[in-house]
Design an enzyme around this catalytic site. Structure first.
Site, PDB file in Angstrom:
ATOM      1  N   ARG A 227       0.843  -1.190   0.000  1.00 34.78           N
ATOM      2  CA  ARG A 227       0.000   0.000   0.000  1.00 34.78           C
ATOM      3  C   ARG A 227       0.883   1.246   0.000  1.00 34.78           C
ATOM      4  NH1 ARG A 227      -3.490  -2.492  -1.834  1.00 34.78           N
ATOM      5  NH2 ARG A 227      -5.556  -2.960  -1.009  1.00 34.78           N
ATOM      6  N   HIS A 275      -0.617   0.133  -9.982  1.00 35.54           N
ATOM      7  CA  HIS A 275      -1.378  -0.731  -9.052  1.00 35.54           C
ATOM      8  C   HIS A 275      -1.936  -1.970  -9.775  1.00 35.54           C
ATOM      9  CE1 HIS A 275      -3.621  -0.723  -4.978  1.00 35.54           C
ATOM     10  NE2 HIS A 275      -3.465  -1.977  -5.422  1.00 35.54           N
TER      11      HIS A 275
HETATM   12  P1  NAP Z   1      -2.269 -10.867   4.889  1.00 37.60           P
HETATM   13  O1  NAP Z   1      -2.579 -12.242   4.392  1.00 37.60           O
HETATM   14  O2  NAP Z   1      -3.189 -10.220   5.854  1.00 37.60           O
HETATM   15  O3  NAP Z   1      -0.806 -10.982   5.537  1.00 37.60           O
HETATM   16  C1  NAP Z   1      -0.284 -10.026   6.348  1.00 37.60           C
HETATM   17  C2  NAP Z   1       1.125 -10.461   6.814  1.00 37.60           C
HETATM   18  O4  NAP Z   1       1.771  -9.330   7.375  1.00 37.60           O
HETATM   19  C3  NAP Z   1       1.080 -11.551   7.879  1.00 37.60           C
HETATM   20  O5  NAP Z   1       2.157 -12.447   7.707  1.00 37.60           O
HETATM   21  C4  NAP Z   1       1.256 -10.753   9.170  1.00 37.60           C
HETATM   22  O6  NAP Z   1       1.894 -11.464  10.228  1.00 37.60           O
HETATM   23  C5  NAP Z   1       2.191  -9.657   8.703  1.00 37.60           C
HETATM   24  N1  NAP Z   1       2.085  -8.487   9.566  1.00 37.60           N
HETATM   25  C6  NAP Z   1       0.983  -7.746   9.859  1.00 37.60           C
HETATM   26  N2  NAP Z   1       1.301  -6.734  10.686  1.00 37.60           N
HETATM   27  C7  NAP Z   1       2.622  -6.854  10.942  1.00 37.60           C
HETATM   28  C8  NAP Z   1       3.529  -6.124  11.751  1.00 37.60           C
HETATM   29  N3  NAP Z   1       3.134  -5.068  12.465  1.00 37.60           N
HETATM   30  N4  NAP Z   1       4.802  -6.550  11.787  1.00 37.60           N
HETATM   31  C9  NAP Z   1       5.216  -7.631  11.096  1.00 37.60           C
HETATM   32  N5  NAP Z   1       4.413  -8.367  10.293  1.00 37.60           N
HETATM   33  C10 NAP Z   1       3.127  -7.974  10.230  1.00 37.60           C
HETATM   34  O7  NAP Z   1      -2.071  -9.854   3.663  1.00 37.60           O
HETATM   35  P2  NAP Z   1      -1.981 -10.212   2.102  1.00 37.60           P
HETATM   36  O8  NAP Z   1      -3.286 -10.622   1.554  1.00 37.60           O
HETATM   37  O9  NAP Z   1      -0.802 -11.100   1.898  1.00 37.60           O
HETATM   38  O10 NAP Z   1      -1.682  -8.749   1.494  1.00 37.60           O
HETATM   39  C11 NAP Z   1      -0.447  -8.134   1.699  1.00 37.60           C
HETATM   40  C12 NAP Z   1      -0.480  -6.699   1.169  1.00 37.60           C
HETATM   41  O11 NAP Z   1      -0.625  -6.715  -0.267  1.00 37.60           O
HETATM   42  C13 NAP Z   1      -1.641  -5.859   1.690  1.00 37.60           C
HETATM   43  O12 NAP Z   1      -1.175  -4.565   1.990  1.00 37.60           O
HETATM   44  C14 NAP Z   1      -2.595  -5.788   0.514  1.00 37.60           C
HETATM   45  O13 NAP Z   1      -3.402  -4.634   0.577  1.00 37.60           O
HETATM   46  C15 NAP Z   1      -1.584  -5.752  -0.631  1.00 37.60           C
HETATM   47  N6  NAP Z   1      -2.102  -6.110  -1.963  1.00 37.60           N
HETATM   48  C16 NAP Z   1      -1.596  -5.447  -3.039  1.00 37.60           C
HETATM   49  C17 NAP Z   1      -2.026  -5.781  -4.322  1.00 37.60           C
HETATM   50  C18 NAP Z   1      -1.458  -5.080  -5.522  1.00 37.60           C
HETATM   51  O14 NAP Z   1      -1.899  -5.322  -6.634  1.00 37.60           O
HETATM   52  N7  NAP Z   1      -0.455  -4.239  -5.350  1.00 37.60           N
HETATM   53  C19 NAP Z   1      -2.964  -6.800  -4.489  1.00 37.60           C
HETATM   54  C20 NAP Z   1      -3.458  -7.458  -3.363  1.00 37.60           C
HETATM   55  C21 NAP Z   1      -3.005  -7.121  -2.089  1.00 37.60           C
HETATM   56  P3  NAP Z   1       1.229 -12.799  10.879  1.00 37.60           P
HETATM   57  O15 NAP Z   1       1.401 -13.871   9.820  1.00 37.60           O
HETATM   58  O16 NAP Z   1       2.066 -13.057  12.061  1.00 37.60           O
HETATM   59  O17 NAP Z   1      -0.200 -12.467  11.164  1.00 37.60           O
END
Ligand code: NAP
Length: 312
Positions: A227, A275
């Site tokens: 993000r 994006h």
């Molecule tokens: P997710 O499944 O919710 O995974 C979040 C990960 O981040 C988990 O491993 C979590 O740890 C870790 N985390 C959260 N807070 C943390 C902190 N304070 N310190 C250290 N680690 C932390 O998310 P996702 O679906 O993989 O998405 C990841 C990102 O990609 C998001 O920001 C989403 O909006 C973005 N995204 C971008 C696109 C694009 O096209 N650019 C598309 C889709 C998503 P735990 O495992 O310990 O809970």
């Protein structure tokens, strides 16, 4: 079941979503318009306008079509007692892994540099390094981070991945999993390419800023596919211009679309995408929605629930 659909997208896109959702889940009644006090079982949403669900009765699930739910969580009218599920789609995870592989290979093999050289008719060869000598650190080991870390490890990169908790998920071959501030500091020292795949929460906002850049070795590279709010843009420009960082690959921005006069557009050490690192695939997303609707009907807990206290 009665399902309301609310999305802040253009009319054509909204129509296409509804067509695919209705075709994938034909037994349900899909409503695009409703009045406060009306009853519905589920709300399927994509960044709905704040207050869009206010006054609906009987909701058993709010299902987001987007993976990131940080904007949704800011809506004070989102019913606090209704479970919120986000989109976790295997097709998106694969897309993200492909985009990350392109970014890391391009940084490691100087392909962005060769693209610039072509524009300048410059014939110059750079040393060819082995992937095993390019340490990569993935911030976030969720659905996207796991797919990315696994793909990069399979390409031969030494991969570490940092997450919030100690975990409990199946181990990823070739990926060293880290958690805690001390582990992050130690890992940053030896990182050549850092990929951000954290959710945007109060803890992670602005994490890609000068203090973190200062812990990376000189000439490291940053990839932000999560993000725009994770990145302190002024700090990145300073780190690139001062030579601390070699290159940044950015897909997400504080303001989207990026304003035409933004310095990232023309910066020689920035490679940009609009994006698109992992777009939502409407057909597979609709299947994910269908699976959760079936679980609700069977009285099972929906999958991919957001923990509102953590913010992801
Ligand atoms: P997710 O499944 O919710 O995974 C979040 C990960 O981040 C988990 O491993 C979590 O740890 C870790 N985390 C959260 N807070 C943390 C902190 N304070 N310190 C250290 N680690 C932390 O998310 P996702 O679906 O993989 O998405 C990841 C990102 O990609 C998001 O920001 C989403 O909006 C973005 N995204 C971008 C696109 C694009 O096209 N650019 C598309 C889709 C998503 P735990 O495992 O310990 O809970």
């Amino acid at each position: 079941m009665k399902i309301v659909f609310s999305a802040s997208v253009g009319a054509d896109e909204r129509g296409e979503w509804l067509r695919i959702l209705r075709a994938t889940c034909p037994r349900h009644e899909w409503l695009e318009h409703w009045t406060p006090g009306q009853t519905a079982d589920v709300a399927v949403v994509a960044n709905p306008q704040p207050g869009a669900l206010h006054g609906l009765h009987g909701l058993r699930l709010v299902q987001s079509l987007w993976a990131g739910v940080e904007r949704l969580l800011l809506d004070p009218t989102l019913p606090a007692d209704v479970p919120l599920a986000r989109m976790v789609d295997p097709v998106m995870n694969v897309a993200m892994a492909e985009t990350a592989a392109w970014a890391v290979l391009s940084l490691h093999r100087s392909f962005f540099e060769y693209a610039r050289q072509q524009r300048e008719a410059c014939w110059r060869q750079w040393p060819q390094r082995r992937a095993a000598t390019v340490p990569v650190l993935v911030l976030g080991l969720g659905s996207m981070g796991r797919a990315v870390a696994a793909r990069l490890a399979a390409l031969g990169y030494p991969v570490s991945a940092w997450r919030r908790s100690g975990g409990g998920d199946a181990p990823l071959p070739g990926v060293q999993v880290l958690h805690g501030a001390a582990a992050l500091t130690a890992a940053l020292e030896g990182t050549e390419v850092l990929i951000n795949l954290l959710p945007l929460t109060p803890d992670t906002r602005g994490i890609l800023g000068a203090p973190l850049f200062a812990q990376l070795p000189l000439g490291a590279c940053i990839v932000n596919f999560a993000r725009g709010g994770h990145l302190v843009e002024a700090d990145l420009l300073e780190a690139l211009d001062g030579g601390r960082l070699r290159h940044a690959v950015l897909d997400v921005f504080a303001t989207e679309p990026l304003p035409p006069d933004h310095p990232f557009w023309t910066h020689p050490r920035v490679t940009m995408l609009p994006h698109v690192a992992a777009l939502t695939d409407a057909h597979s997303a609709a299947s994910v929605v269908a699976a959760n609707l079936e679980r609700i009907e069977r009285g099972q807990a929906p999958l991919h629930l957001v923990d509102r206290s953590r913010g992801y």
